[in-house]
Design a protein around this motif. Structure first.
Motif, PDB file in Angstrom:
ATOM      1  N   VAL A 150       0.849  -1.186   0.000  1.00 36.16           N
ATOM      2  CA  VAL A 150       0.000   0.000   0.000  1.00 36.16           C
ATOM      3  C   VAL A 150       0.888   1.240   0.000  1.00 36.16           C
ATOM      4  O   VAL A 150       1.815   1.340   0.811  1.00 36.16           O
ATOM      5  N   PRO A 151       0.683   2.158  -0.909  1.00 29.66           N
ATOM      6  CA  PRO A 151       1.521   3.353  -0.967  1.00 29.66           C
ATOM      7  C   PRO A 151       1.337   4.236   0.252  1.00 29.66           C
ATOM      8  O   PRO A 151       0.251   4.294   0.830  1.00 29.66           O
ATOM      9  N   ALA A 152       2.419   4.925   0.649  1.00 28.33           N
ATOM     10  CA  ALA A 152       2.349   5.858   1.769  1.00 28.33           C
ATOM     11  C   ALA A 152       1.536   7.070   1.343  1.00 28.33           C
ATOM     12  O   ALA A 152       1.557   7.483   0.183  1.00 28.33           O
ATOM     13  N   ILE A 153       0.819   7.669   2.306  1.00 30.87           N
ATOM     14  CA  ILE A 153       0.030   8.847   2.017  1.00 30.87           C
ATOM     15  C   ILE A 153       0.343   9.928   3.047  1.00 30.87           C
ATOM     16  O   ILE A 153       0.912   9.660   4.111  1.00 30.87           O
ATOM     17  N   ARG A 154      -0.049  11.121   2.703  1.00 32.92           N
ATOM     18  CA  ARG A 154       0.110  12.264   3.601  1.00 32.92           C
ATOM     19  C   ARG A 154      -1.217  12.997   3.652  1.00 32.92           C
ATOM     20  O   ARG A 154      -1.844  13.264   2.616  1.00 32.92           O
ATOM     21  N   ILE A 155      -1.616  13.340   4.854  1.00 34.05           N
ATOM     22  CA  ILE A 155      -2.867  14.059   5.038  1.00 34.05           C
ATOM     23  C   ILE A 155      -2.566  15.461   5.556  1.00 34.05           C
ATOM     24  O   ILE A 155      -1.810  15.635   6.506  1.00 34.05           O
ATOM     25  N   LEU A 215      -5.337   4.513  15.518  1.00 31.70           N
ATOM     26  CA  LEU A 215      -4.428   4.571  14.379  1.00 31.70           C
ATOM     27  C   LEU A 215      -3.011   4.472  14.914  1.00 31.70           C
ATOM     28  O   LEU A 215      -2.625   5.230  15.821  1.00 31.70           O
ATOM     29  N   LYS A 216      -2.248   3.553  14.364  1.00 29.66           N
ATOM     30  CA  LYS A 216      -0.870   3.339  14.812  1.00 29.66           C
ATOM     31  C   LYS A 216      -0.052   4.615  14.612  1.00 29.66           C
ATOM     32  O   LYS A 216      -0.129   5.234  13.548  1.00 29.66           O
ATOM     33  N   PRO A 217       0.704   5.032  15.624  1.00 30.74           N
ATOM     34  CA  PRO A 217       1.510   6.259  15.485  1.00 30.74           C
ATOM     35  C   PRO A 217       2.454   6.182  14.285  1.00 30.74           C
ATOM     36  O   PRO A 217       3.124   5.176  14.076  1.00 30.74           O
ATOM     37  N   GLY A 218       2.475   7.246  13.492  1.00 28.60           N
ATOM     38  CA  GLY A 218       3.341   7.313  12.324  1.00 28.60           C
ATOM     39  C   GLY A 218       2.821   6.563  11.126  1.00 28.60           C
ATOM     40  O   GLY A 218       3.538   6.405  10.127  1.00 28.60           O
ATOM     41  N   ALA A 219       1.574   6.107  11.202  1.00 31.29           N
ATOM     42  CA  ALA A 219       1.022   5.343  10.087  1.00 31.29           C
ATOM     43  C   ALA A 219       0.902   6.206   8.838  1.00 31.29           C
ATOM     44  O   ALA A 219       1.133   5.738   7.718  1.00 31.29           O
ATOM     45  N   ILE A 220       0.527   7.454   9.004  1.00 31.75           N
ATOM     46  CA  ILE A 220       0.466   8.396   7.897  1.00 31.75           C
ATOM     47  C   ILE A 220       1.087   9.719   8.350  1.00 31.75           C
ATOM     48  O   ILE A 220       1.130  10.024   9.554  1.00 31.75           O
ATOM     49  N   GLU A 221       1.548  10.479   7.412  1.00 32.80           N
ATOM     50  CA  GLU A 221       2.082  11.806   7.718  1.00 32.80           C
ATOM     51  C   GLU A 221       0.923  12.777   7.863  1.00 32.80           C
ATOM     52  O   GLU A 221       0.056  12.840   6.995  1.00 32.80           O
ATOM     53  N   CYS A 222       0.951  13.522   8.952  1.00 32.44           N
ATOM     54  CA  CYS A 222      -0.120  14.477   9.221  1.00 32.44           C
ATOM     55  C   CYS A 222       0.500  15.814   9.596  1.00 32.44           C
ATOM     56  O   CYS A 222       1.344  15.888  10.502  1.00 32.44           O
ATOM     57  N   ASP A 223       0.077  16.885   8.918  1.00 28.00           N
ATOM     58  CA  ASP A 223       0.674  18.194   9.170  1.00 28.00           C
ATOM     59  C   ASP A 223       0.384  18.714  10.574  1.00 28.00           C
ATOM     60  O   ASP A 223       1.185  19.445  11.170  1.00 28.00           O
TER      61      ASP A 223
END
Length: 337
Positions: free
Chosen positions: A2-7, A91-99
């Protein structure tokens, strides 16, 4: 894989990734993902989540909507990152990048570079484009917006102070104006603007900014600026008055003397050491001086010989030239008594 995403949530919802399903995420699943991303590592009960986003729906329908939303989220992130244990979801810490998470971490770091990055991240209010009409969601969103806005304002002012210390008043002024646009009643933001104007040499603008603040506080709150602001402006006015008096003062004439006076001013006497100085002479100068000295001595010698010869002839012949005059005169003997 699964590709990494950023929110991105500051200024509006934006989800960046390569999966096609990212663009197909619905409003409420997107809101659920935003909520979980802002609270990574925390466990939330299903009851709390359904009340947050489906509070107006029957419980059974709300739970079904929650399951469907979680299924949509698993399609765009690593399924292992979304932890469901019994009746809780996290949600697992660091699972997605969040501003939002990055923004808060940078503020904790607190260095000038970290503050610059945090200010750059803050593009606006949290989920500024949100249109969901859910009571509990709106309450949570309002609290989070206010909290993040206060953090952003503090970051602007801290960074502005740092810029003033680095002799960068123009950038400090931009941060002050940005803070004022977010909360016009923040007096410390107006104070930063006044300091930035003064540091740029724009005293008139600094005073104008202060007068506008006085009018604003009187109109909106019926109060005066606090003592810190008043002392700041008094210092700026005193410094400007001092500069103005120096600029209006005529130039000093203590060290000025017209040419007509200096030409007739007695020159200082030379000291003995200056008078008796021995100047270095080259060989040509010494030779010329010696020749002139020899000529002078020769001329003096000839004049002396001529005068001596003339005296001898006059002594021998006398004025009339007779022999008697040329003979020496006998001494005169005294009379006998």
């Amino acid at each position: 894989m699964v590709p990494a995403i950023r929110i991105s949530l500051l200024g509006g919802f934006e989800l960046a990734g390569q999966a096609e399903s990212v663009r197909c995420l619905g409003k409420k699943p997107a809101a659920l993902l935003a909520y979980l991303a802002c609270n990574q590592g925390k466990r939330h009960t299903r009851e709390k989540l359904t009340a947050l986003l489906w509070g107006a729906h029957p419980e059974l329908q709300a739970r079904q909507s929650l399951r469907q939303a979680l299924s949509n989220i698993r399609k765009i992130i690593d399924p292992a990152a979304l932890i469901t244990s019994g009746d809780t979801v996290s949600l697992k810490p660091g699972a997605i990048e969040c501003d939002v998470c990055q923004f808060q971490a940078l503020l904790l770091e607190g260095t000038t570079r970290a503050l610059e990055q945090a200010v750059e991240l803050y593009k606006g209010a949290l989920l500024a484009d949100d249109t969901l009409d859910e009571e509990h969601w709106s309450e949570w969103l309002s609290r989070e917006r206010q909290k993040l806005e206060e953090l952003a304002l503090d970051a602007f002012l801290r960074l502005g102070d740092a810029y003033l210390g680095m002799q960068r008043p123009g950038e400090a002024l931009q941060l002050a104006q940005r803070a004022i646009s977010m909360n016009v009643l923040r007096e410390d933001a107006h104070r930063l603007a006044i300091r930035a104007y003064a540091a740029s040499g724009r005293t008139t603008d600094a005073i104008r900014c202060y007068n506008a603040l006085v009018a604003l506080l009187d109109r909106e709150l019926g109060v005066e600026p606090d003592e810190i602001t008043q002392k700041l402006v008094a210092t700026i006015r005193a410094a400007d008055k001092s500069r103005s008096s120096l600029a209006e003062r005529p130039p000093s004439t203590d060290n000025y003397r017209p040419n007509l006076v200096s030409d007739f001013t007695p020159k200082p006497k030379r000291t003995v050491s200056e008078t008796n100085r021995v100047l270095p002479l080259d060989s040509q100068t010494v030779s010329n001086f010696q020749e002139r000295l020899d000529s002078y001595v020769s001329a003096r010698t000839q004049t002396s010989h001529f005068a001596s010869a003339k005296f001898d002839r006059g002594d021998q012949e006398g004025p009339s030239g007779d022999a008697a005059a040329r003979r020496p005169r006998a001494p005169v003997q005294g009379r006998r008594s």
